[in-house]
Design an enzyme around this catalytic site. Structure first.
Site, PDB file in Angstrom:
ATOM      1  N   CYS A 209       0.565  -1.345   0.098  1.00  0.00           N
ATOM      2  CA  CYS A 209      -0.005  -0.039   0.274  1.00  0.00           C
ATOM      3  C   CYS A 209       0.809   1.597   0.258  1.00  0.00           C
ATOM      4  O   CYS A 209       0.607   2.489   0.568  1.00  0.00           O
ATOM      5  CB  CYS A 209      -0.637  -0.140   1.412  1.00  0.00           C
ATOM      6  SG  CYS A 209      -2.094  -1.298   1.825  1.00  0.00           S
ATOM      7  N   CYS A 232      -4.865   4.713   8.524  1.00  0.00           N
ATOM      8  CA  CYS A 232      -4.691   3.482   8.250  1.00  0.00           C
ATOM      9  C   CYS A 232      -6.271   3.135   9.418  1.00  0.00           C
ATOM     10  O   CYS A 232      -6.150   1.597   9.452  1.00  0.00           O
ATOM     11  CB  CYS A 232      -3.412   2.587   8.932  1.00  0.00           C
ATOM     12  SG  CYS A 232      -3.284   3.326  10.415  1.00  0.00           S
TER      13      CYS A 232
HETATM   14 FE1  SF4 Z   1      -2.076  -2.290   3.471  1.00  0.00          FE
HETATM   15 FE2  SF4 Z   1      -3.244  -1.238   5.619  1.00  0.00          FE
HETATM   16 FE3  SF4 Z   1      -3.640  -4.687   4.774  1.00  0.00          FE
HETATM   17 FE4  SF4 Z   1      -1.174  -2.648   5.481  1.00  0.00          FE
HETATM   18  S1  SF4 Z   1      -2.751  -2.404   6.941  1.00  0.00           S
HETATM   19  S2  SF4 Z   1      -1.178  -4.363   4.397  1.00  0.00           S
HETATM   20  S3  SF4 Z   1      -1.546  -0.828   5.383  1.00  0.00           S
HETATM   21  S4  SF4 Z   1      -4.199  -2.198   4.260  1.00  0.00           S
END
Ligand code: SF4
Length: 248
Positions: A209, A232
């Protein structure tokens, strides 16, 4: 009352945060961290991603007290460079209590068994891999320190030095720092940069991401690029303790 006098009589979290924010308005970040350590003692921890700007806050905290607990969320999706950078900073600053938070095996098996949840629902993925582990870790705390700054995003433009976060106080010692302040501090103390910064990543999260940012773009433009998501979720009100007092 002196600036560092403890405020045992203030019971409401919102009132306490407002009093502390007013009392330490304009104070240096190191003084804010020291005041938080004095006020909350063992009920305080610092949350760090060991990302692009993390070295400054961690260095300041280590100067105040290298035994301050540092919570690091290892989502299982981080860049290997971030894990190496964490180890470098821990050794360099002498941090003595770094606690690695991980998603629960049960949550992963039930909701993300293939590890591909991020491809279809980033909010759900962040919830399992970041929000819930942090909520469990802070359940027994009175306060936590974050490295957020007002310049980073419009959603952060008004953050105070101290704010209420449910039953806890969130401390933002770098709230009014700008990129120039961070650069100057890094240079003055010869702090190592996260290796991905030189590759065009001014903000670093999970590998799937996070993408590089072009010259002139918002520093967080590479986070969840192409979507509307900008945070997040760990800086939204965290899930609170259940009726039995256990963390969720
Ligand atoms: Fe992406 Fe959030 Fe999953 Fe990390 S925790 S891979 S930032 S969606």
């Amino acid at each position: 009352m002196g600036r560092h006098e403890a405020l045992a009589a203030v019971e409401d979290t919102g009132d306490l945060a407002r009093v502390l924010a007013a009392r330490f308005d304009g104070a240096p970040a190191e003084e804010v961290i020291a005041a938080a350590r004095e006020q909350f003692a063992d009920g305080l921890a610092l949350v760090s991603s060991f990302g692009a700007e993390s070295a400054v806050l961690l260095h300041l905290a280590a100067r105040v007290d290298p035994a301050l607990p540092v919570l690091f969320i290892d989502t299982g999706k981080l860049f290997p460079a971030t894990l190496r950078y964490r180890d470098t900073l821990v050794e360099r600053f002498g941090l003595r209590d770094v606690r690695v938070l991980k998603p629960s095996v049960e949550d992963l098996q039930a909701e993300d068994p293939t590890g591909a949840l991020w491809m279809r629902d980033t909010d759900a993925c962040c919830d399992i891999r970041k929000v819930r582990p942090l909520a469990r870790a802070v359940a027994g705390l009175d306060a936590w320190i974050s490295g957020r700054k007002r310049f980073q995003a419009s959603s952060r433009s008004n953050i105070p030095l101290f704010e209420a976060d449910g039953p806890r106080v969130k401390v933002n010692p770098l709230a009014d720092w700008d990129p120039g302040d961070l650069r100057a501090y890094m240079q003055a103390h010869d702090l190592p940069a996260h290796p991905l910064v030189a590759e065009g990543y001014p903000s670093i999260g999970c590998m799937p991401c996070t993408s590089p940012v072009a010259e002139g773009e918002d520093p967080r433009a590479g986070r969840w690029r192409g979507g509307e998501k900008t945070e997040c979720g760990i800086h939204f009100p965290l899930p609170q303790e259940n009726e039995n007092g256990a963390g969720i």
